[in-house]
Design a protein around this motif. Structure first.
Motif, PDB file in Angstrom:
ATOM      1  N   PRO A  46      35.671  47.828  31.757  1.00  0.00           N
ATOM      2  CA  PRO A  46      35.288  46.644  30.977  1.00  0.00           C
ATOM      3  C   PRO A  46      36.194  46.367  29.785  1.00  0.00           C
ATOM      4  CG  PRO A  46      33.351  47.906  31.583  1.00  0.00           C
ATOM      5  CD  PRO A  46      34.528  48.738  31.965  1.00  0.00           C
ATOM      6  N   LYS A  47      36.611  47.415  29.104  1.00  0.00           N
ATOM      7  CA  LYS A  47      37.519  47.272  27.961  1.00  0.00           C
ATOM      8  C   LYS A  47      38.797  48.063  28.263  1.00  0.00           C
ATOM      9  CE  LYS A  47      33.887  46.644  24.459  1.00  0.00           C
ATOM     10  NZ  LYS A  47      34.271  45.273  24.054  1.00  0.00           N
ATOM     11  N   PRO A  48      39.718  47.489  29.025  1.00  0.00           N
ATOM     12  CA  PRO A  48      40.877  48.254  29.488  1.00  0.00           C
ATOM     13  C   PRO A  48      41.963  48.473  28.436  1.00  0.00           C
ATOM     14  CG  PRO A  48      40.964  46.023  30.338  1.00  0.00           C
ATOM     15  CD  PRO A  48      39.651  46.151  29.638  1.00  0.00           C
ATOM     16  N   GLY A  49      41.896  47.786  27.327  1.00  0.00           N
ATOM     17  CA  GLY A  49      42.864  48.007  26.264  1.00  0.00           C
ATOM     18  C   GLY A  49      44.024  47.028  26.299  1.00  0.00           C
ATOM     19  N   LEU A  50      44.722  46.942  25.174  1.00  0.00           N
ATOM     20  CA  LEU A  50      45.788  45.955  25.013  1.00  0.00           C
ATOM     21  C   LEU A  50      46.915  46.155  26.013  1.00  0.00           C
ATOM     22  CD1 LEU A  50      46.982  43.585  23.441  1.00  0.00           C
ATOM     23  CD2 LEU A  50      47.944  45.247  21.816  1.00  0.00           C
ATOM     24  N   ALA A  51      47.287  47.413  26.296  1.00  0.00           N
ATOM     25  CA  ALA A  51      48.390  47.674  27.225  1.00  0.00           C
ATOM     26  C   ALA A  51      48.102  47.057  28.597  1.00  0.00           C
ATOM     27  CB  ALA A  51      48.627  49.173  27.352  1.00  0.00           C
ATOM     28  N   PHE A  52      46.845  47.091  29.022  1.00  0.00           N
ATOM     29  CA  PHE A  52      46.464  46.491  30.301  1.00  0.00           C
ATOM     30  C   PHE A  52      46.717  44.992  30.268  1.00  0.00           C
ATOM     31  CE2 PHE A  52      43.477  44.383  33.118  1.00  0.00           C
ATOM     32  CZ  PHE A  52      43.546  45.136  34.286  1.00  0.00           C
ATOM     33  N   TYR A  53      46.288  44.338  29.212  1.00  0.00           N
ATOM     34  CA  TYR A  53      46.430  42.884  29.127  1.00  0.00           C
ATOM     35  C   TYR A  53      47.891  42.459  28.992  1.00  0.00           C
ATOM     36  CZ  TYR A  53      41.389  42.721  28.643  1.00  0.00           C
ATOM     37  OH  TYR A  53      40.037  42.842  28.872  1.00  0.00           O
ATOM     38  N   MET A  54      48.724  43.325  28.442  1.00  0.00           N
ATOM     39  CA  MET A  54      50.152  43.012  28.353  1.00  0.00           C
ATOM     40  C   MET A  54      50.798  42.995  29.735  1.00  0.00           C
ATOM     41  SD  MET A  54      51.173  45.193  24.953  1.00  0.00           S
ATOM     42  CE  MET A  54      52.905  44.749  24.998  1.00  0.00           C
ATOM     43  N   VAL A  55      50.313  43.854  30.627  1.00  0.00           N
ATOM     44  CA  VAL A  55      50.838  43.890  31.994  1.00  0.00           C
ATOM     45  C   VAL A  55      50.174  42.836  32.862  1.00  0.00           C
ATOM     46  CG1 VAL A  55      51.057  45.328  34.062  1.00  0.00           C
ATOM     47  CG2 VAL A  55      51.436  46.326  31.805  1.00  0.00           C
ATOM     48  N   TYR A  56      48.888  42.577  32.593  1.00  0.00           N
ATOM     49  CA  TYR A  56      48.106  41.628  33.389  1.00  0.00           C
ATOM     50  C   TYR A  56      47.547  40.529  32.478  1.00  0.00           C
ATOM     51  CZ  TYR A  56      48.330  45.656  36.521  1.00  0.00           C
ATOM     52  OH  TYR A  56      48.773  46.698  37.291  1.00  0.00           O
ATOM     53  N   PRO A  57      48.427  39.668  31.961  1.00  0.00           N
ATOM     54  CA  PRO A  57      47.972  38.662  30.989  1.00  0.00           C
ATOM     55  C   PRO A  57      47.014  37.639  31.581  1.00  0.00           C
ATOM     56  CG  PRO A  57      50.249  38.256  31.656  1.00  0.00           C
ATOM     57  CD  PRO A  57      49.881  39.596  32.200  1.00  0.00           C
ATOM     58  N   GLN A  58      46.911  37.577  32.894  1.00  0.00           N
ATOM     59  CA  GLN A  58      45.983  36.622  33.504  1.00  0.00           C
ATOM     60  C   GLN A  58      44.530  36.947  33.178  1.00  0.00           C
ATOM     61  OE1 GLN A  58      47.919  38.903  35.075  1.00  0.00           O
ATOM     62  NE2 GLN A  58      47.278  39.232  37.215  1.00  0.00           N
ATOM     63  N   PHE A  59      44.284  38.161  32.670  1.00  0.00           N
ATOM     64  CA  PHE A  59      42.922  38.536  32.281  1.00  0.00           C
ATOM     65  C   PHE A  59      42.724  38.481  30.767  1.00  0.00           C
ATOM     66  CE2 PHE A  59      43.957  40.765  36.250  1.00  0.00           C
ATOM     67  CZ  PHE A  59      42.980  40.239  37.076  1.00  0.00           C
ATOM     68  N   GLY A  60      43.679  37.885  30.081  1.00  0.00           N
ATOM     69  CA  GLY A  60      43.657  37.870  28.623  1.00  0.00           C
ATOM     70  C   GLY A  60      42.449  37.183  28.007  1.00  0.00           C
ATOM     71  N   ASP A 112      33.496  39.666  41.085  1.00  0.00           N
ATOM     72  CA  ASP A 112      34.638  38.812  41.420  1.00  0.00           C
ATOM     73  C   ASP A 112      35.838  39.119  40.540  1.00  0.00           C
ATOM     74  OD1 ASP A 112      33.127  37.622  43.355  1.00  0.00           O
ATOM     75  OD2 ASP A 112      32.685  35.803  42.203  1.00  0.00           O
ATOM     76  N   ARG A 113      35.586  39.330  39.256  1.00  0.00           N
ATOM     77  CA  ARG A 113      36.685  39.614  38.322  1.00  0.00           C
ATOM     78  C   ARG A 113      37.273  41.005  38.596  1.00  0.00           C
ATOM     79  NH1 ARG A 113      38.070  37.212  33.255  1.00  0.00           N
ATOM     80  NH2 ARG A 113      40.171  36.538  33.779  1.00  0.00           N
ATOM     81  N   ILE A 114      36.431  41.969  38.933  1.00  0.00           N
ATOM     82  CA  ILE A 114      36.928  43.314  39.223  1.00  0.00           C
ATOM     83  C   ILE A 114      37.728  43.307  40.526  1.00  0.00           C
ATOM     84  CG2 ILE A 114      36.275  45.688  39.726  1.00  0.00           C
ATOM     85  CD1 ILE A 114      35.940  44.759  36.765  1.00  0.00           C
ATOM     86  N   ALA A 115      37.278  42.527  41.504  1.00  0.00           N
ATOM     87  CA  ALA A 115      38.053  42.381  42.738  1.00  0.00           C
ATOM     88  C   ALA A 115      39.414  41.751  42.443  1.00  0.00           C
ATOM     89  CB  ALA A 115      37.280  41.538  43.741  1.00  0.00           C
ATOM     90  N   GLU A 116      39.428  40.759  41.553  1.00  0.00           N
ATOM     91  CA  GLU A 116      40.682  40.110  41.167  1.00  0.00           C
ATOM     92  C   GLU A 116      41.619  41.101  40.475  1.00  0.00           C
ATOM     93  OE1 GLU A 116      42.229  36.322  38.444  1.00  0.00           O
ATOM     94  OE2 GLU A 116      40.103  36.836  38.503  1.00  0.00           O
ATOM     95  N   ALA A 117      41.057  41.936  39.588  1.00  0.00           N
ATOM     96  CA  ALA A 117      41.873  42.945  38.910  1.00  0.00           C
ATOM     97  C   ALA A 117      42.431  43.953  39.908  1.00  0.00           C
ATOM     98  CB  ALA A 117      41.034  43.647  37.848  1.00  0.00           C
ATOM     99  N   ARG A 138      43.164  43.364  43.043  1.00  0.00           N
ATOM    100  CA  ARG A 138      44.273  42.693  43.730  1.00  0.00           C
ATOM    101  C   ARG A 138      45.522  42.656  42.854  1.00  0.00           C
ATOM    102  NH1 ARG A 138      39.958  39.288  45.349  1.00  0.00           N
ATOM    103  NH2 ARG A 138      40.488  37.712  43.772  1.00  0.00           N
ATOM    104  N   ALA A 139      45.333  42.507  41.544  1.00  0.00           N
ATOM    105  CA  ALA A 139      46.478  42.473  40.625  1.00  0.00           C
ATOM    106  C   ALA A 139      47.200  43.816  40.606  1.00  0.00           C
ATOM    107  CB  ALA A 139      46.009  42.101  39.215  1.00  0.00           C
ATOM    108  N   LEU A 140      46.446  44.917  40.597  1.00  0.00           N
ATOM    109  CA  LEU A 140      47.074  46.243  40.642  1.00  0.00           C
ATOM    110  C   LEU A 140      47.803  46.452  41.961  1.00  0.00           C
ATOM    111  CD1 LEU A 140      45.289  46.729  38.106  1.00  0.00           C
ATOM    112  CD2 LEU A 140      44.872  49.043  38.964  1.00  0.00           C
ATOM    113  N   ILE A 141      47.186  46.000  43.043  1.00  0.00           N
ATOM    114  CA  ILE A 141      47.823  46.139  44.354  1.00  0.00           C
ATOM    115  C   ILE A 141      49.123  45.353  44.401  1.00  0.00           C
ATOM    116  CG2 ILE A 141      47.561  45.581  46.807  1.00  0.00           C
ATOM    117  CD1 ILE A 141      44.536  46.192  46.439  1.00  0.00           C
ATOM    118  N   ALA A 142      49.129  44.166  43.791  1.00  0.00           N
ATOM    119  CA  ALA A 142      50.331  43.335  43.762  1.00  0.00           C
ATOM    120  C   ALA A 142      51.474  44.008  43.003  1.00  0.00           C
ATOM    121  CB  ALA A 142      50.017  41.978  43.140  1.00  0.00           C
TER     122      ALA A 142
END
Length: 379
Positions: A109-123, A134-139, A141-145
């Motif tokens: 739920p609170k992945p930290g700033l470093a996560f959002y820097m790599v995955y800004p689509q969840f900013g 749905d949001r966790i499934a999207e995240a 997919r982002a890691l898989i990408a």
């Protein structure tokens, strides 16, 4: 020692060809032109060690892991894709290191700033929480990408920060199930960071591959893990540096006290899991970095803990650090034991590893994918 639990065999010759184990025979090697022969002189040959949960994030750390006999490691979590970069340098042959299987982030739920820097689509969740299936499934997919080999989710808060409570559940069962389903589409597994009783139970019901840590896992959840074949990666040895007095700040003291309170339940959980026949894999939860309290932990420490405190036989503790790690990662068809056709990931130690775990601290020979990466004098 084959890593699969069989009794040790003397007088064995292992032939390596093309990076794989070509033969394992109980006879002296025949003289063959163009083939290098390495006489071990009574030393012990084992599979390369597998660290089922590490935080290796640099080539220097990867080299230290390799020098300690680790030829494969799951890296669960990544800061700014440093582990991914290290993994790719190793795979391309530019730097030496274990085969790294990386989760390029930690979904919580609170992945930290470093996560959002790599995955800004969840900013948009940066000041709140990353929530909902749905949001966790999207995240996921982002890691898989990004090229994930494995997905890590948070089923409970962290133990290594004084500001978090490891007894508190994080992601819900439905959220974890969404990650599991999304990962499965790509043939990937999900590892769940889970100290909390409720968090571990939710993760197991959601179908994760492994429970990492599992401090307060209860009997009902252990029974469910046995039924489902869920793996257990307890990371026992890393608790020691966190519990040893090292600093005097309020956070240092809080973590020392917390760690002391966690060791009893964790050891009890491991003993119960072992008695049930749940597959347990050895891991450091360490960075192998030179300026980190977890950086000095090695698989040798975990092997000793399993033997001395959890009732593992010597062979069981070695299997936990070899074949079981491969099983957790789903790669036991290619590594984790000494068997014809598998990758030539091999370690040689001085002295009997069945009677003295200290022999693991300085391997005399390390072979990774058929390449000699550490060679001591006198071989």
């Amino acid at each position: 020692i084959d890593g699969a639990g069989a009794a040790p065999r003397k007088g064995v010759t292992v032939t390596v060809r093309g990076g794989r184990i070509a033969s394992v025979v109980e006879r002296a090697p025949a003289a063959t032109s163009g083939v290098r022969q390495i006489g071990l002189g009574g030393r012990y040959l084992l599979p390369g060690l597998i660290d089922a949960h590490s935080h290796i994030e640099s080539p220097a750390a990867a080299l230290r892991a390799l020098q300690s006999g680790v030829t494969t490691s799951r890296v669960l979590g990544d800061t700014n894709l440093q582990a991914m970069g290290t993994r790719d340098l190793i795979r391309a042959g530019h730097v030496p290191g274990p085969d790294l299987l990386v989760s390029p982030g930690h979904i919580r739920p609170k992945p930290g700033l470093a996560f959002y820097m790599v995955y800004p689509q969840f900013g948009d969740a940066i000041d709140g929480e990353l929530r909902g299936p749905d949001r966790i499934a999207e995240a996921t997919r982002a890691l898989i990408a990004k090229g994930a080999d494995v997905i890590k989710v948070g089923a409970s808060e962290r133990a290594g920060l004084a500001s978090t409570d490891p007894r508190k559940q994080e992601l819900t069962e439905d959220e974890i199930r969404a990650a599991v389903a999304e990962a499965a589409k790509q043939g990937l597994y999900v590892a769940a960071h889970a100290h909390a009783r409720e968090g571990a139970a939710a993760a197991v019901r959601a179908g994760v591959r492994s429970i990492e840590h599992g401090t307060w896992v209860d009997d009902a959840t252990l029974d469910e893990m046995k039924r489902r074949g869920t793996f257990f990666v307890p990371t026992l040895a890393v608790m020691s540096p966190r519990g040893d007095p090292q600093g005097n700040s309020a956070e240092d003291v809080a973590l020392q006290l917390r760690t002391q309170s966690m060791m009893g339940p964790l050891r009890a959980a491991v003993r119960k899991a072992h008695a049930l026949g749940i597959t347990i894999a050895a891991a450091t939860d360490g960075s192998y970095a030179d300026k980190d309290d977890t950086g000095r932990i090695r698989i040798a420490h975990e092997i000793a803990m399993l033997r001395e405190h959890e009732g593992f036989t010597p062979l069981e503790s070695i299997t936990a650090a070899t074949l079981n790690g491969a099983r957790v990662a789903g790669i036991d068809k290619r590594t984790g034991s000494i068997r014809v056709g598998l990758e030539a990931d091999l370690v040689v130690v001085e002295g009997d590893p069945l009677t003295d775990t200290r022999t693991f601290f300085e391997p005399r020979l390390v072979v990774s994918d058929g390449r000699i990466v550490v060679e001591g004098a006198g071989l």
